[in-house]
Design a protein around this motif. Sequence first.
Motif, PDB file in Angstrom:
ATOM      1  N   LEU A  25       0.826  -1.203   0.000  1.00 29.83           N
ATOM      2  CA  LEU A  25       0.000   0.000   0.000  1.00 29.83           C
ATOM      3  C   LEU A  25       0.864   1.258   0.000  1.00 29.83           C
ATOM      4  CD1 LEU A  25      -2.683  -0.926   2.669  1.00 29.83           C
ATOM      5  CD2 LEU A  25      -2.947  -0.976   0.197  1.00 29.83           C
ATOM      6  N   GLY A  26       0.273   2.362  -0.439  1.00 33.56           N
ATOM      7  CA  GLY A  26       0.982   3.634  -0.412  1.00 33.56           C
ATOM      8  C   GLY A  26       0.076   4.767  -0.846  1.00 33.56           C
ATOM      9  N   LEU A  27       0.653   5.942  -1.022  1.00 25.54           N
ATOM     10  CA  LEU A  27      -0.083   7.123  -1.441  1.00 25.54           C
ATOM     11  C   LEU A  27       0.432   7.583  -2.796  1.00 25.54           C
ATOM     12  CD1 LEU A  27       0.072   9.120   1.897  1.00 25.54           C
ATOM     13  CD2 LEU A  27      -1.809   7.705   1.078  1.00 25.54           C
ATOM     14  N   CYS A  28      -0.479   8.052  -3.641  1.00 26.27           N
ATOM     15  CA  CYS A  28      -0.092   8.626  -4.926  1.00 26.27           C
ATOM     16  C   CYS A  28       0.080  10.119  -4.730  1.00 26.27           C
ATOM     17  CB  CYS A  28      -1.150   8.344  -5.985  1.00 26.27           C
ATOM     18  SG  CYS A  28      -0.719   9.092  -7.574  1.00 26.27           S
ATOM     19  N   ARG A  29       1.281  10.628  -4.985  1.00 28.49           N
ATOM     20  CA  ARG A  29       1.592  12.044  -4.778  1.00 28.49           C
ATOM     21  C   ARG A  29       1.614  12.824  -6.094  1.00 28.49           C
ATOM     22  NH1 ARG A  29       1.982  13.231   0.856  1.00 28.49           N
ATOM     23  NH2 ARG A  29       2.770  11.374   1.856  1.00 28.49           N
ATOM     24  N   TYR A  30       0.984  12.296  -7.151  1.00 29.82           N
ATOM     25  CA  TYR A  30       0.999  12.989  -8.436  1.00 29.82           C
ATOM     26  C   TYR A  30       0.229  14.304  -8.369  1.00 29.82           C
ATOM     27  CZ  TYR A  30       0.409  14.156 -13.310  1.00 29.82           C
ATOM     28  OH  TYR A  30       0.415  14.826 -14.498  1.00 29.82           O
ATOM     29  N   ASN A  31      -1.000  14.277  -7.883  1.00 35.39           N
ATOM     30  CA  ASN A  31      -1.838  15.463  -7.765  1.00 35.39           C
ATOM     31  C   ASN A  31      -1.789  15.997  -6.337  1.00 35.39           C
ATOM     32  OD1 ASN A  31      -3.001  15.609 -10.434  1.00 35.39           O
ATOM     33  ND2 ASN A  31      -4.071  13.726  -9.922  1.00 35.39           N
ATOM     34  N   PRO A  32      -2.197  17.240  -6.119  1.00 34.00           N
ATOM     35  CA  PRO A  32      -2.264  17.752  -4.756  1.00 34.00           C
ATOM     36  C   PRO A  32      -3.339  17.013  -3.964  1.00 34.00           C
ATOM     37  CG  PRO A  32      -3.141  19.362  -6.293  1.00 34.00           C
ATOM     38  CD  PRO A  32      -2.589  18.236  -7.103  1.00 34.00           C
ATOM     39  N   PRO A  33      -3.254  17.036  -2.636  1.00 34.83           N
ATOM     40  CA  PRO A  33      -4.257  16.338  -1.834  1.00 34.83           C
ATOM     41  C   PRO A  33      -5.644  16.953  -2.024  1.00 34.83           C
ATOM     42  CG  PRO A  33      -2.834  17.654  -0.435  1.00 34.83           C
ATOM     43  CD  PRO A  33      -2.269  17.717  -1.812  1.00 34.83           C
ATOM     44  N   VAL A  34      -6.659  16.129  -1.844  1.00 38.77           N
ATOM     45  CA  VAL A  34      -8.047  16.585  -1.953  1.00 38.77           C
ATOM     46  C   VAL A  34      -8.730  16.447  -0.603  1.00 38.77           C
ATOM     47  CG1 VAL A  34      -8.235  16.006  -4.395  1.00 38.77           C
ATOM     48  CG2 VAL A  34      -8.823  14.304  -2.698  1.00 38.77           C
ATOM     49  N   TRP A  44      -4.114  12.346   0.126  1.00 39.42           N
ATOM     50  CA  TRP A  44      -3.740  11.816  -1.171  1.00 39.42           C
ATOM     51  C   TRP A  44      -4.435  10.476  -1.363  1.00 39.42           C
ATOM     52  CZ3 TRP A  44      -0.071  14.704   1.468  1.00 39.42           C
ATOM     53  CH2 TRP A  44       0.524  15.738   0.754  1.00 39.42           C
ATOM     54  N   PRO A  45      -4.690  10.089  -2.618  1.00 39.40           N
ATOM     55  CA  PRO A  45      -5.340   8.797  -2.864  1.00 39.40           C
ATOM     56  C   PRO A  45      -4.479   7.629  -2.384  1.00 39.40           C
ATOM     57  CG  PRO A  45      -5.270  10.122  -4.873  1.00 39.40           C
ATOM     58  CD  PRO A  45      -4.454  10.828  -3.841  1.00 39.40           C
ATOM     59  N   LYS A  46      -5.128   6.651  -1.760  1.00 38.91           N
ATOM     60  CA  LYS A  46      -4.439   5.422  -1.362  1.00 38.91           C
ATOM     61  C   LYS A  46      -4.452   4.480  -2.563  1.00 38.91           C
ATOM     62  CE  LYS A  46      -5.677   5.834   3.454  1.00 38.91           C
ATOM     63  NZ  LYS A  46      -6.407   5.283   4.592  1.00 38.91           N
ATOM     64  N   VAL A  47      -3.301   3.886  -2.848  1.00 38.90           N
ATOM     65  CA  VAL A  47      -3.173   2.968  -3.972  1.00 38.90           C
ATOM     66  C   VAL A  47      -2.427   1.716  -3.531  1.00 38.90           C
ATOM     67  CG1 VAL A  47      -3.234   4.772  -5.740  1.00 38.90           C
ATOM     68  CG2 VAL A  47      -1.050   4.079  -4.764  1.00 38.90           C
ATOM     69  N   GLU A  48      -2.615   0.654  -4.286  1.00 39.13           N
ATOM     70  CA  GLU A  48      -1.857  -0.577  -4.048  1.00 39.13           C
ATOM     71  C   GLU A  48      -0.609  -0.542  -4.913  1.00 39.13           C
ATOM     72  OE1 GLU A  48      -4.065  -4.173  -4.313  1.00 39.13           O
ATOM     73  OE2 GLU A  48      -5.705  -3.397  -3.117  1.00 39.13           O
ATOM     74  N   ALA A  49       0.414  -1.242  -4.482  1.00 40.64           N
ATOM     75  CA  ALA A  49       1.692  -1.239  -5.181  1.00 40.64           C
ATOM     76  C   ALA A  49       1.576  -1.741  -6.614  1.00 40.64           C
ATOM     77  CB  ALA A  49       2.708  -2.075  -4.411  1.00 40.64           C
ATOM     78  N   ASN A  50       0.618  -2.619  -6.899  1.00 37.57           N
ATOM     79  CA  ASN A  50       0.481  -3.161  -8.249  1.00 37.57           C
ATOM     80  C   ASN A  50      -0.539  -2.396  -9.095  1.00 37.57           C
ATOM     81  OD1 ASN A  50      -1.763  -4.044  -6.919  1.00 37.57           O
ATOM     82  ND2 ASN A  50      -1.602  -6.165  -7.590  1.00 37.57           N
ATOM     83  N   ASP A  51      -1.119  -1.301  -8.565  1.00 43.70           N
ATOM     84  CA  ASP A  51      -1.990  -0.437  -9.365  1.00 43.70           C
ATOM     85  C   ASP A  51      -1.143   0.310 -10.388  1.00 43.70           C
ATOM     86  OD1 ASP A  51      -4.261  -1.138  -7.955  1.00 43.70           O
ATOM     87  OD2 ASP A  51      -4.274   0.664  -6.713  1.00 43.70           O
ATOM     88  N   TRP A  52      -1.805   0.971 -11.334  1.00 36.05           N
ATOM     89  CA  TRP A  52      -1.087   1.795 -12.304  1.00 36.05           C
ATOM     90  C   TRP A  52      -2.044   2.812 -12.910  1.00 36.05           C
ATOM     91  CZ3 TRP A  52      -2.298   1.792 -17.577  1.00 36.05           C
ATOM     92  CH2 TRP A  52      -3.205   0.822 -17.979  1.00 36.05           C
ATOM     93  N   CYS A  53      -1.485   3.866 -13.516  1.00 39.35           N
ATOM     94  CA  CYS A  53      -2.299   4.880 -14.176  1.00 39.35           C
ATOM     95  C   CYS A  53      -1.505   5.507 -15.321  1.00 39.35           C
ATOM     96  CB  CYS A  53      -2.756   5.932 -13.189  1.00 39.35           C
ATOM     97  SG  CYS A  53      -1.480   7.114 -12.715  1.00 39.35           S
ATOM     98  N   GLY A  54      -2.050   6.514 -15.943  1.00 40.91           N
ATOM     99  CA  GLY A  54      -1.403   7.160 -17.063  1.00 40.91           C
ATOM    100  C   GLY A  54      -0.362   8.204 -16.689  1.00 40.91           C
TER     101      GLY A  54
END
Length: 61
Positions: A25-34, A44-54
């Motif tokens: 688990l971790g946090l995505c720091r791409y965008n500012p917090p909401v 920040w959004p919580k994501v799993e290590a095996n997630d992915w995005c653009g």
Amino acid sequence: MALVTAGTAACAKCAYFDADTKADLGLCRYNPPVSPSVDAVGVWPKVEANDWCGHFEPVTA
């Protein structure tokens, strides 16, 4: 531009991934917090290590 697949663009391999104490688990720091509500502190959004995005950017040394 090379095609990046989910396996090579996993959050755990991304420069914007901030790992939590749990390995998967971790946090995505791409965008500012909401803020989920008016009275809440930004998160920040919580994501799993095996997630992915653009927005994947590989970690550099």
